[in-house]
Design an enzyme around this catalytic site. Sequence first.
Site, PDB file in Angstrom:
ATOM      1  N   HIS A  77      20.606  59.908  78.929  1.00  0.00           N
ATOM      2  CA  HIS A  77      19.798  61.098  79.235  1.00  0.00           C
ATOM      3  C   HIS A  77      18.590  60.714  80.104  1.00  0.00           C
ATOM      4  O   HIS A  77      18.281  61.388  81.097  1.00  0.00           O
ATOM      5  CB  HIS A  77      19.290  61.733  77.935  1.00  0.00           C
ATOM      6  CG  HIS A  77      20.369  62.279  77.054  1.00  0.00           C
ATOM      7  ND1 HIS A  77      21.353  63.126  77.503  1.00  0.00           N
ATOM      8  CD2 HIS A  77      20.598  62.115  75.718  1.00  0.00           C
ATOM      9  CE1 HIS A  77      22.143  63.461  76.499  1.00  0.00           C
ATOM     10  NE2 HIS A  77      21.709  62.854  75.401  1.00  0.00           N
ATOM     11  N   HIS A  87      22.689  55.643  74.134  1.00  0.00           N
ATOM     12  CA  HIS A  87      22.910  57.084  74.286  1.00  0.00           C
ATOM     13  C   HIS A  87      21.706  57.755  74.957  1.00  0.00           C
ATOM     14  O   HIS A  87      21.865  58.492  75.944  1.00  0.00           O
ATOM     15  CB  HIS A  87      23.152  57.709  72.908  1.00  0.00           C
ATOM     16  CG  HIS A  87      23.350  59.190  72.939  1.00  0.00           C
ATOM     17  ND1 HIS A  87      24.587  59.781  73.016  1.00  0.00           N
ATOM     18  CD2 HIS A  87      22.454  60.220  72.911  1.00  0.00           C
ATOM     19  CE1 HIS A  87      24.454  61.096  73.033  1.00  0.00           C
ATOM     20  NE2 HIS A  87      23.161  61.393  72.962  1.00  0.00           N
ATOM     21  N   GLU A  88      20.519  57.493  74.427  1.00  0.00           N
ATOM     22  CA  GLU A  88      19.327  58.130  74.987  1.00  0.00           C
ATOM     23  C   GLU A  88      19.006  57.594  76.377  1.00  0.00           C
ATOM     24  O   GLU A  88      18.439  58.309  77.210  1.00  0.00           O
ATOM     25  CB  GLU A  88      18.131  57.917  74.053  1.00  0.00           C
ATOM     26  CG  GLU A  88      18.306  58.499  72.648  1.00  0.00           C
ATOM     27  CD  GLU A  88      18.652  59.979  72.642  1.00  0.00           C
ATOM     28  OE1 GLU A  88      18.295  60.685  73.609  1.00  0.00           O
ATOM     29  OE2 GLU A  88      19.287  60.438  71.672  1.00  0.00           O
TER      30      GLU A  88
END
Length: 455
Positions: free
Chosen positions: A26, A22-23
Amino acid sequence: MGDWIGSIFWLLVTLGVLVTFHELGHFWVARRFGVKVLRFSVGFGTPFWSRYDKHGAEIAVAPIPLGGYVKMLDERDCHVAPEDADKTYNSKKIWQRALILLAGPGFNFILAFLLYWLMFVVGKNEVYPTLGEPQKLMQSAGFQKGDRLISIDDEDIRSWSDVSLALITSGIDRQDVPVIVETANGSQQLRTLPLSQLADDVDEEDIISAVGLSVWRPDRPAIVGEVTAGLPADLAGVQGNDRIISVNSELVQDWYDVVTVLSQAGEEAIELVVERSSEQLTLSIPQRVMDEETGERKIIGVVAMELAPQEQAFAERMFYVLSYGPFQAINKASAETWKMTSVSLEMMGKLVTGKASIKNISGPVTIAQVANDSAKRGLSWFLSFLALVSLSLGIINLMPVPMLDGGQLLFLMFEKFKGAPLSENFQLKAHFVGLIMIVSLMSLAFYNDILRTVS
């Protein structure tokens, strides 16, 4: 590996993989748009491990595994040197910031697709959803023992997991559903399951039992087939062909009852009442011993009688491997990702509207237990579990709640219409409200976990 240790280990693996991916979304998109990343952290708190990459970003691992973050250069947080003014997050266009925010949940959906693809390529051991003796609604609707479920409400059914999803979602709405079955003689028939007749007080977790669904299993009388020499049952005098009448004063009807009662026995002696040559005998077994083959369960050293040839052949036809080639698996993984996303959104909608019980909300304890159970069942089962949790993480992060990616996207939408960023004071208050919402949701999840554990 004990259940608790295994659960903690697989929880850390699950959260580590999902949070990192997920990170990474980003992080990767921010870099593509020239934003300077200060820290990429898996976990919260003071890092216990960190390294710096060639761009000066700190890659860190912190002790609280319930999330992570990517800290980007932002003039609202700290002083920015003039030469770095164009590398700040807040200096980027709204659409660029929106893509940076969307990348986290987006990578979770990509990960889910990849995991489903790998699951189909590796192959998943499954059991055809074949019915045992139907009861209640299923009996009244004409279902028969040996019926194999082919489709429910026009959705193809390949496994018992598909059955649970279809019945629970339709059962919550109390909708009658058409069911196509393949009978024991090979013909297909259409039947209607009257879910509208479910009582109002039946929760979704009780729907499967309330409709009277049972899984097919071969008939196994409570008769001892073989006794392993030197193990407790042998030493207590149990013999082959003994019919077990009771275990610890609890009457048993078949071999499945025997296994259930024995598995619940503690460290105390086990008392068997058996019938041998029309005579009843009471035998005392001092204690169970650890099964040397598995190392995970205690046994007394008896096995059931062999199945009749016809039942053995039928049982063997129940098992299959759900697998596809690498290219065919692409379409199957896409369909599975879409299906599970739709089901997850539907269930979340039912939670919001009150149709589904908030008891369905699970926390890290339940996730840890399911992770451990799925890992025990094999790689493909764990991949399937990981994909589902990844989808859930992506969906939750898109919810319009401050502090989540969806809340930040909502702020950007307001900024677009307003023509200027929302005031810092408003954003701080909104983040505080979001924090309360998240803490409340996590508290409810922990509460449900505790209830499941003690019940």
